[in-house]
Write a protein that holds these residues in place. Sequence first.
Motif, mmCIF file in Angstrom:
data_model
loop_
_atom_site.group_PDB
_atom_site.id
_atom_site.type_symbol
_atom_site.label_atom_id
_atom_site.label_comp_id
_atom_site.label_asym_id
_atom_site.label_seq_id
_atom_site.Cartn_x
_atom_site.Cartn_y
_atom_site.Cartn_z
ATOM 1 N N GLU A 57 1.059 -0.724 -0.083
ATOM 2 C CA GLU A 57 -0.163 -0.268 -0.208
ATOM 3 C C GLU A 57 0.821 1.397 0.195
ATOM 4 N N LEU A 58 2.082 1.078 0.775
ATOM 5 C CA LEU A 58 2.456 2.557 0.616
ATOM 6 C C LEU A 58 3.362 2.298 -0.727
ATOM 7 N N GLU A 59 3.511 1.522 -0.952
ATOM 8 C CA GLU A 59 4.152 0.977 -2.572
ATOM 9 C C GLU A 59 3.314 2.313 -3.963
ATOM 10 N N ASN A 60 1.549 1.709 -3.410
ATOM 11 C CA ASN A 60 0.511 1.928 -4.505
ATOM 12 C C ASN A 60 0.574 4.092 -3.864
ATOM 13 N N VAL A 61 0.532 4.212 -2.502
ATOM 14 C CA VAL A 61 0.688 5.430 -2.685
ATOM 15 C C VAL A 61 1.986 6.555 -2.721
ATOM 16 N N ALA A 62 3.407 5.830 -2.778
ATOM 17 C CA ALA A 62 3.842 6.601 -3.472
ATOM 18 C C ALA A 62 4.055 6.701 -5.236
ATOM 19 N N THR A 63 3.314 5.460 -5.969
ATOM 20 C CA THR A 63 3.269 5.489 -7.418
ATOM 21 C C THR A 63 2.560 6.619 -7.561
ATOM 22 N N VAL A 64 1.312 6.740 -6.951
ATOM 23 C CA VAL A 64 0.079 7.731 -7.476
ATOM 24 C C VAL A 64 0.295 9.473 -7.128
ATOM 25 N N GLU A 65 1.113 9.187 -6.596
ATOM 26 C CA GLU A 65 2.150 10.527 -5.658
ATOM 27 C C GLU A 65 2.827 10.979 -6.835
ATOM 28 N N SER A 66 3.593 10.496 -7.477
ATOM 29 C CA SER A 66 4.187 10.057 -9.160
ATOM 30 C C SER A 66 3.550 10.432 -9.918
ATOM 31 N N LEU A 67 2.602 9.916 -10.031
ATOM 32 C CA LEU A 67 1.432 10.073 -11.453
ATOM 33 C C LEU A 67 1.175 11.445 -10.896
ATOM 34 N N VAL A 68 0.484 11.773 -9.503
ATOM 35 C CA VAL A 68 0.433 13.780 -9.884
ATOM 36 C C VAL A 68 1.710 14.291 -10.070
ATOM 37 N N SER A 69 2.621 13.946 -9.436
ATOM 38 C CA SER A 69 3.618 14.960 -9.672
ATOM 39 C C SER A 69 4.229 14.940 -11.553
ATOM 40 N N LEU A 70 3.654 14.010 -12.045
ATOM 41 C CA LEU A 70 4.137 14.388 -14.045
ATOM 42 C C LEU A 70 3.253 15.862 -14.361
ATOM 43 N N PHE A 71 1.921 15.545 -14.004
ATOM 44 C CA PHE A 71 1.732 16.422 -14.685
ATOM 45 C C PHE A 71 1.136 18.187 -13.901
ATOM 46 N N ILE A 72 1.129 17.937 -12.648
ATOM 47 C CA ILE A 72 1.395 19.329 -12.199
ATOM 48 C C ILE A 72 2.241 19.715 -11.489
ATOM 49 N N CYS A 73 3.439 19.027 -11.971
ATOM 50 C CA CYS A 73 4.102 19.774 -11.806
ATOM 51 C C CYS A 73 4.585 21.034 -12.751
ATOM 52 N N SER A 74 4.248 20.678 -13.777
ATOM 53 C CA SER A 74 3.878 21.935 -14.760
ATOM 54 C C SER A 74 3.386 23.400 -14.876
ATOM 55 N N THR A 75 2.132 22.511 -14.451
ATOM 56 C CA THR A 75 0.992 23.630 -14.707
ATOM 57 C C THR A 75 0.754 24.785 -12.696
ATOM 58 N N PHE A 76 1.142 23.278 -11.827
ATOM 59 C CA PHE A 76 0.440 23.641 -10.173
ATOM 60 C C PHE A 76 1.890 23.211 -9.207
ATOM 61 N N LEU A 77 2.849 23.304 -9.651
ATOM 62 C CA LEU A 77 4.150 23.566 -9.168
ATOM 63 C C LEU A 77 3.907 24.868 -8.142
ATOM 64 N N CYS A 78 3.656 25.186 -7.874
ATOM 65 C CA CYS A 78 3.722 26.392 -6.935
ATOM 66 C C CYS A 78 3.125 26.228 -6.082
ATOM 67 N N THR A 79 0.886 25.667 -6.502
ATOM 68 C CA THR A 79 0.379 25.488 -5.547
ATOM 69 C C THR A 79 1.056 23.807 -4.751
ATOM 70 N N PHE A 80 1.520 22.969 -5.707
ATOM 71 C CA PHE A 80 1.687 21.576 -4.593
ATOM 72 C C PHE A 80 2.976 22.148 -3.433
ATOM 73 N N PHE A 81 3.784 23.173 -4.482
ATOM 74 C CA PHE A 81 5.120 23.749 -3.201
ATOM 75 C C PHE A 81 4.444 23.863 -2.346
ATOM 76 N N LEU A 82 3.537 24.303 -2.398
ATOM 77 C CA LEU A 82 2.784 24.939 -0.755
ATOM 78 C C LEU A 82 2.661 24.006 -0.087
ATOM 79 N N LYS A 83 2.401 22.150 -0.550
ATOM 80 C CA LYS A 83 1.875 21.203 0.042
ATOM 81 C C LYS A 83 2.716 20.932 0.902
#
Length: 834
Positions: A230-256
């Motif tokens: 389950e921990l690896e599932n969490v890491a997988t989902v978080e890495s998938l989220v970061s793939l497209f968030i980085c380029s558009t919502f970097l500042c917002t995600f940075f704050l989180k």
Amino acid sequence: SRGTDGAPIITFPEYPGFSEIPDEDFLNVVTYLTSIPSLEAASIGFIIIIDRRRDKWSAVKASLTRIAGAFPGNLQLVFVLRPSRFIQRAIADIGIKLYRDDFKMKVPIIMLNSVSDLHGYIDKSQLTRELGGTLEYGHSQWIHHRTAIENFAMTVKTTAQMLQTFGTNLAETELPNDVPCTEELLSSHTEQHNKLKDELKLAVKQGATLLTCIREPVTRSATSKLSPDELENVATVESLVSLFICSTFLCTFFLKVKLVLDNLMEAQAGFTDIGDSVSRVEHLLKEGKQIEERGQVCFLKTAQTLALQGDQLIQNNHYAIDSIRPKCVELRRICDDFANETKKIYDILGKSLELHKQIDKWCEAGIYLLASQAVDKCQTQEGAETALCDIEKFLGTAKEHQLLNGKDNAQRVLQKLEDVQEMFDKRQVSLKKLAAKPTRPVQPVAPHPESSPKRASPKSIRPTSTLGNHIINELIETERVYVEELQSILEGYASEMDNPDLIHLIPTAVLNRREVLFGNLSEIYEFHNRIFLKELENCIENPEFLGRCFLKRKEDLQIYEKYCQNKPRSEALWRQCGDSLFFQECQRKLDHKLSLDAYLLKPVQRITKYQLLLKEMLKCSKNSEGTAELEEALATVLDIIKSANDSMHQIAITGYEGDVHELGKLLLQGSFNVWTDHKKGHNKVKDLARFKPMQRHLFLYAKILLFCKKREENTDGHEKSPSYSFKNSLKMSTVGITENVKGDNKKFEIWYNGREEVYIIQAASVELKNTWVSEIRKVLTGQLEACRVQARAPYLPSPPPVPSRSTQSLQGYHPSILPLVGLSSFFLPYSPAS
């Protein structure tokens, strides 16, 4: 699940149709399973568990052959729970040897007899209930999570492609020259932009929902933990989220991310406790390691990945370069601060741990020094001065190790050091009094012509020497302290369990097992407080009554045997929940320097203290009134200690069909090397028996001799607790003994049925062998004499049996008692012979 080194574990459960699964389907499933763990975990190598307990060897062979030929990952170990039926198990043993090379698996194949054998390799928390573990696994939930993750991955991929296409169109589109075309292009781009924003919001929401579902067990219960899968599932989902968030919502995600990292930093800042014992510091180090791992697994890697992706955007001249660059710098600064603070905590706790270890080592050496100073040798001026010199020399070593310099800065840390220092101070005061030169004037007395030393009656000499009075006073004073300590334990701990204000702090395991933790402590307290203390106080004016006092209460003192029998259970319960807030709060209220477990040792220390005091009293009371009673009292106390020790061994016997309590008094018990020789046995078996001894623990009773196999079990890193598996028994009415065996003076033989079966027994020493031979001889002689008397005069009662004198050796004592004997040396010394 995972192995101790992080290796992923794949289990093939019992399934009768395993061989019917098509090879293509099997390969697809195994390939899919090996692709799920991270590359780091997969590189360690997979562990495979094959459960074939209800199957045949042919099924085991087919499973191994299929896995060897189709497994796509790196294999580390293969465990096979082999068939449980006798014939199939024998075939499996032969088959694995014959076909091991055919499997072409260049890894160890370990054949196991039972799930308990499997637990020796893999922790129960990483095994499902079918394999005797505690890992909660729901197959439908697992399928649901994996399906959701893969759907989300497709959504991320599609959204990323849309973003890339939109960005390419923006870069390649030529701006029109007229207003209508520009308005049309702007409207089209705005529509696409809004559509992409909706897709991104939907993807973020889908990812957040998926993370919430995976983390739901932890959210529902604070005691729940995510499995490695389950921990690896969490890491997988978080890495998938970061793939497209980085380029558009970097500042917002940075704050989180920064908020989470700030929380971790705040948790680190709360690490101000440097511990007050070795175990506490080790616990703090473990907590620090958990915070570090939580940060590494969940956030630091993601933050570092974001920073790298931000660097890539900067290199590609992203339009938001001025916003991205400072965020990347800030992310790296936070990660560095977290790593530096972690290192600082480890350094401080490491120094604290080393300091505590030095303190413990110094305190143990000091206690040993005090224990080695014999009281009788300190009664002379020269002896007291020598002991003082040794103490002063030892105290000087504390300054050499700089153990005393930190008192003002770490008072709580060095509390144990101060306690030992206080013990030394008290001993020094006593020794200085003894070392002082006598000031009594010498008065010459003319000899009386009629006086003669030979006429003095031994009974007229009373133990009124300085040492005798000192021993009596010390006995009574320590008895008063002992009663007060028992009272404080019962009122400050046991009674507080009924306090409604503290009920929420009491561990559940203790709440319903109070009698296990405290044993019959209240019974011991009532006896000493109401009876024994008062009777000992009466001996101040009449020291010769001391032995009589113990003999009078011989039966009452048997309560210590019951307490010692319960001690292993009490210690196990304390190890389970001794760190709870309830016990810490009770200790704080009582202002005790030591925790409860130290005070629960007091009864065992006390009965040993009586032994030492009686021995010292005998030394200064020879040929005095009451000497015989003192000797009998000492024998009584030694017998109580031995009975308590023997009973603790006896209750650990398992597998004996009868009731060991019906066998009568245990005369002796101990471990030996044993060879067997059977006349009717095969010659080869006899030869093997002669040269390969068995390790057996023997229990001697008047009617029977038990042979057991000693087993020692680890208890969470603590002292090993022995148990004894019953193997064989001999009725003493049918055996004979050969006291000396040629070639080894530590061996003797026990045989029966005309030496049809012979047991050659080797003791650890000649003295131990002689003790056993003597006791067995007494048993056999007593039986023979009883038969003779019955034959001569059946109507006469049999003579009383010859009493067996209690041994004074501590050899073979149960581990719950033996270490405690030395603790009593805080008051008086002891030697191995006593």
